[in-house]
Design a protein around this motif. Structure first.
Motif, short mmCIF file in Angstrom:
data_model
loop_
_atom_site.label_atom_id
_atom_site.label_comp_id
_atom_site.label_asym_id
_atom_site.label_seq_id
_atom_site.Cartn_x
_atom_site.Cartn_y
_atom_site.Cartn_z
N LEU A 207 5.77 -26.80 -20.13
CA LEU A 207 4.75 -26.44 -19.85
C LEU A 207 4.91 -24.85 -19.38
N TRP A 208 6.17 -24.48 -18.95
CA TRP A 208 6.23 -23.17 -18.37
C TRP A 208 6.65 -22.32 -19.71
N GLN A 209 7.56 -22.75 -20.44
CA GLN A 209 7.95 -21.88 -21.39
C GLN A 209 6.90 -21.53 -22.51
N GLN A 210 6.28 -22.67 -22.97
CA GLN A 210 5.31 -22.69 -24.08
C GLN A 210 3.85 -22.23 -23.45
N HIS A 211 3.78 -22.46 -22.21
CA HIS A 211 2.14 -22.19 -21.62
C HIS A 211 2.01 -21.55 -20.48
N ARG A 212 2.98 -21.22 -20.01
CA ARG A 212 3.03 -20.52 -18.70
C ARG A 212 2.26 -21.25 -17.59
N ILE A 213 2.60 -22.68 -17.41
CA ILE A 213 2.01 -23.56 -16.59
C ILE A 213 3.30 -24.02 -15.48
N ILE A 214 2.77 -23.96 -14.24
CA ILE A 214 3.82 -24.28 -13.18
C ILE A 214 3.57 -25.67 -12.84
N VAL A 215 4.49 -26.77 -12.60
CA VAL A 215 4.46 -27.64 -12.11
C VAL A 215 5.87 -28.10 -11.61
N THR A 216 5.82 -29.19 -10.81
CA THR A 216 7.07 -29.54 -10.09
C THR A 216 7.79 -30.83 -10.60
N ARG B 3 4.68 -33.28 -10.41
CA ARG B 3 3.72 -33.29 -9.24
C ARG B 3 2.70 -32.23 -9.94
N VAL B 4 1.41 -32.37 -9.51
CA VAL B 4 0.35 -31.29 -9.85
C VAL B 4 -0.41 -31.10 -9.09
N SER B 5 -0.31 -29.76 -8.25
CA SER B 5 -1.08 -29.56 -7.18
C SER B 5 -1.62 -28.36 -6.98
N PRO B 6 -2.79 -28.51 -7.66
CA PRO B 6 -3.67 -27.16 -7.61
C PRO B 6 -4.19 -26.61 -6.04
N ASN B 7 -4.98 -25.48 -6.09
CA ASN B 7 -5.52 -25.14 -4.88
C ASN B 7 -6.97 -24.56 -4.97
N VAL B 8 -7.66 -24.23 -3.87
CA VAL B 8 -9.07 -23.79 -4.06
C VAL B 8 -9.13 -22.72 -4.98
N TYR B 9 -8.17 -21.86 -5.24
CA TYR B 9 -8.17 -20.60 -6.12
C TYR B 9 -8.03 -21.21 -7.73
N THR B 10 -7.71 -22.26 -7.90
CA THR B 10 -7.64 -22.87 -9.25
C THR B 10 -8.74 -23.04 -9.94
N THR B 11 -9.16 -22.83 -11.22
CA THR B 11 -10.23 -22.65 -11.99
C THR B 11 -10.24 -23.97 -13.00
N VAL B 12 -11.71 -24.44 -12.84
CA VAL B 12 -11.50 -25.71 -13.95
C VAL B 12 -10.96 -25.18 -15.39
N ALA B 13 -10.98 -24.28 -15.74
CA ALA B 13 -10.59 -23.81 -17.11
C ALA B 13 -9.03 -23.94 -17.03
N GLU B 14 -8.45 -23.47 -15.85
CA GLU B 14 -6.91 -23.80 -15.85
C GLU B 14 -6.58 -25.32 -15.78
N VAL B 15 -7.56 -25.92 -15.09
CA VAL B 15 -7.17 -27.44 -15.15
C VAL B 15 -7.26 -28.06 -16.41
N ASP B 16 -8.16 -27.58 -17.21
CA ASP B 16 -8.64 -27.86 -18.62
C ASP B 16 -7.46 -27.62 -19.46
N LEU B 17 -7.02 -26.58 -19.40
CA LEU B 17 -5.86 -25.97 -20.12
C LEU B 17 -4.59 -26.91 -19.81
N PHE B 18 -4.54 -27.13 -18.76
CA PHE B 18 -3.23 -28.18 -18.31
C PHE B 18 -3.38 -29.35 -19.07
N ALA B 19 -4.86 -30.07 -18.91
CA ALA B 19 -5.09 -31.27 -19.53
C ALA B 19 -4.91 -31.27 -21.12
N ASP B 20 -5.40 -30.29 -21.83
CA ASP B 20 -5.38 -30.26 -22.98
C ASP B 20 -3.89 -30.26 -23.42
N VAL B 21 -2.90 -29.42 -23.02
CA VAL B 21 -1.39 -29.65 -23.29
C VAL B 21 -1.00 -30.84 -22.88
N LEU B 22 -1.23 -31.71 -22.05
CA LEU B 22 -0.91 -32.91 -21.72
C LEU B 22 -1.21 -33.75 -22.56
#
Ligand SMILES: Cc1ncc(COP(=O)(O)O)c(C=O)c1O
Length: 432
Positions: free
Chosen positions: A381-390, A401-420
């Motif tokens: 997720l990090w190396q190919q998509h620059r997505i940070i999870v734990t 562990r996936v922990s967004p915060n109030v600044y997280t956008t739906v586009a960011e969450v959707d991109l994560f879901a696409d990759v998953l």
């Protein structure tokens, strides 16, 4: 200082809350909340125009998708700015500007934190993080050889290691209970703690939210249990304060420690320790104080010279949180959580470490995928998509562990879901 304290003493808790908001909130958050009118938190959670305004209160680098806010969060912009100003002022002549001017101003932050948590400000100590708050309690309650402590195997490792150190040094015994993941029966959890108590049990440690899974624990019932049996209960609130919508009296707890650099998005290196007034005298400070058995909560803050800037800037983070409101924040976090979960939950290889209802989960959970190891997935997720999870591999939980915060956008969450989804369809690339 005394006149300021007298002034604050004349204000009601509600008036103080309003003072925080007026003094410190970002204009964007305040204006967005004002426009939101009387809409319910759940309705507002779906309003991207509203959340766009909130997102602007942060200075994050959008070329990375940070879904590890449970570890540590970015500091909200106004708090960063305040911290810089305070730091510059401190450096004009620190023995005067920091020690004499700024350190006494920390009293205002104490009042704000007490107001947000729902306790008296004389029960609120400001610390550097949850670890410090909890170690004050773990070392500060007298234990002798043979005494026992009950905690869960899924509690945070540093807190368990602190008791393990006391095992080696003082001859105490740490009894760990295994929690199911997901927890589906809170009463069974409380029964498991009760079954682990012996006549030698002197302390119960419990997490408010389990760091590895996002599980909300039945803290109120555990505090009731401790009180019935005369055993102090230390609540580790590192993942709960400014994440869940609660106040001290909802838990009826006596001892609570949290960080402020996770969910409050306050400056890094800030936390609080709450000790119910009647208990302050019983607990030793971690660093010696002039009156170690005294009842002034400030005895827990005797740590030598330390920066005032990050502590003072907690006021700004409280202001933003106060303006946003606990219920709106939690509803948005749950909305973001449900959005990515809906995309993958139908796959039979996917399992969540918590039951996804309001009683059991707030804004984050851990997803386990059969046949896919947490570390390679995190690396991919990090190396190919620059997505940070734990990655989590702890106490039988193996997932991310996936922990967004109030600044997280739906586009960011959707991109994560696409990759998953793509990982579920194709697996990880070879070599990952
Ligand atoms: C449950 C829990 N307790 C304590 C801590 C320690 O927090 P800090 O590193 O801010 O001291 C953490 C950190 O992740 C945690 O998750």
């Amino acid at each position: 200082m005394s006149s300021r304290r007298q002034f604050l003493g004349t204000l009601s808790a509600g008036a103080l809350g309003a003072l925080w908001i007026n003094a410190a909130a970002t204009r964007t958050v305040q204006a967005a909340v004002a426009r939101a009118g009387g809409r319910s938190p759940e309705d507002l959670a779906r309003d991207e125009d509203f959340w766009f305004q909130v997102q602007q209160a942060y200075t994050v680098d959008r070329s990375m998708i940070n879904l590890n806010n449970g570890g540590v969060s970015p500091t909200v912009r106004v708090a960063q700015e305040a911290m810089r100003r305070h730091y510059e002022h401190a450096n004009k002549a620190p023995s005067r500007t920091m020690w004499q001017q700024q350190d006494p101003q920390v009293e205002t932050v104490r009042t704000g934190l007490a107001d947000a948590f729902g306790c008296d400000r004389e029960e609120m100590a400001i610390t550097r993080n949850a670890s410090e708050s909890l170690e004050i309690l773990i070392y500060g309650i007298d234990l002798k050889a043979g005494d026992e402590v009950v905690a869960a195997a899924l509690d945070y490792p540093r807190m368990l290691n602190t008791y393990r150190q006391r095992e080696l040094r003082d001859g105490i015994k740490l009894n760990l209970i295994d929690l199911p993941s997901p927890v589906t029966d809170a009463e069974a959890v409380v029964a498991a703690y009760e079954a682990a108590l012996t006549p030698r049990t002197r302390v119960i440690l419990c997490s408010h939210v389990i760091f590895a899974t996002g599980q909300i624990m039945p803290v109120r019932a555990l505090c009731d249990l401790g009180r019935r049996r005369g055993i102090p209960v230390i609540v580790d609130g590192a993942h709960a304060f400014a994440h869940l919508d609660f106040r001290r009296d909802d838990l009826d707890c006596d001892l609570y420690g949290t960080s402020l650099h996770k969910w409050l998005t306050a400056p890094h290196g800030t936390g609080f320790l709450y000790v119910r007034r009647a208990r302050i005298g019983d607990i030793w400070p971690l660093m010696a104080a002039p009156e170690p058995r005294g009842t002034d909560i400030r005895k827990f803050e005797e740590i030598g010279t330390h920066p005032a800037a990050n502590r003072l800037a907690v006021a700004e983070a409280l202001g933003v949180y106060g303006a946003l409101g606990a219920a709106r924040k939690l509803a948005r976090l749950r909305h973001l959580r449900d959005r990515w979960i809906a995309r993958v939950a139908g796959d039979r290889r996917v399992r969540f470490a918590t039951k996804l209802d309001d009683a059991h989960t707030g804004g984050f959970t851990t997803v386990e995928i059969e046949g896919i190891e947490p570390s390679p997935l995190t690396g991919y997720l990090w190396q190919q998509h620059r997505i940070i999870v734990t990655p989590i591999d702890y106490g039988g939980v193996r997932g991310i562990r996936v922990s967004p915060n109030v600044y997280t956008t739906v586009a960011e969450v959707d991109l994560f879901a696409d990759v998953l989804e793509a990982v579920l369809a194709n697996g990880l690339p070879s070599g990952q």
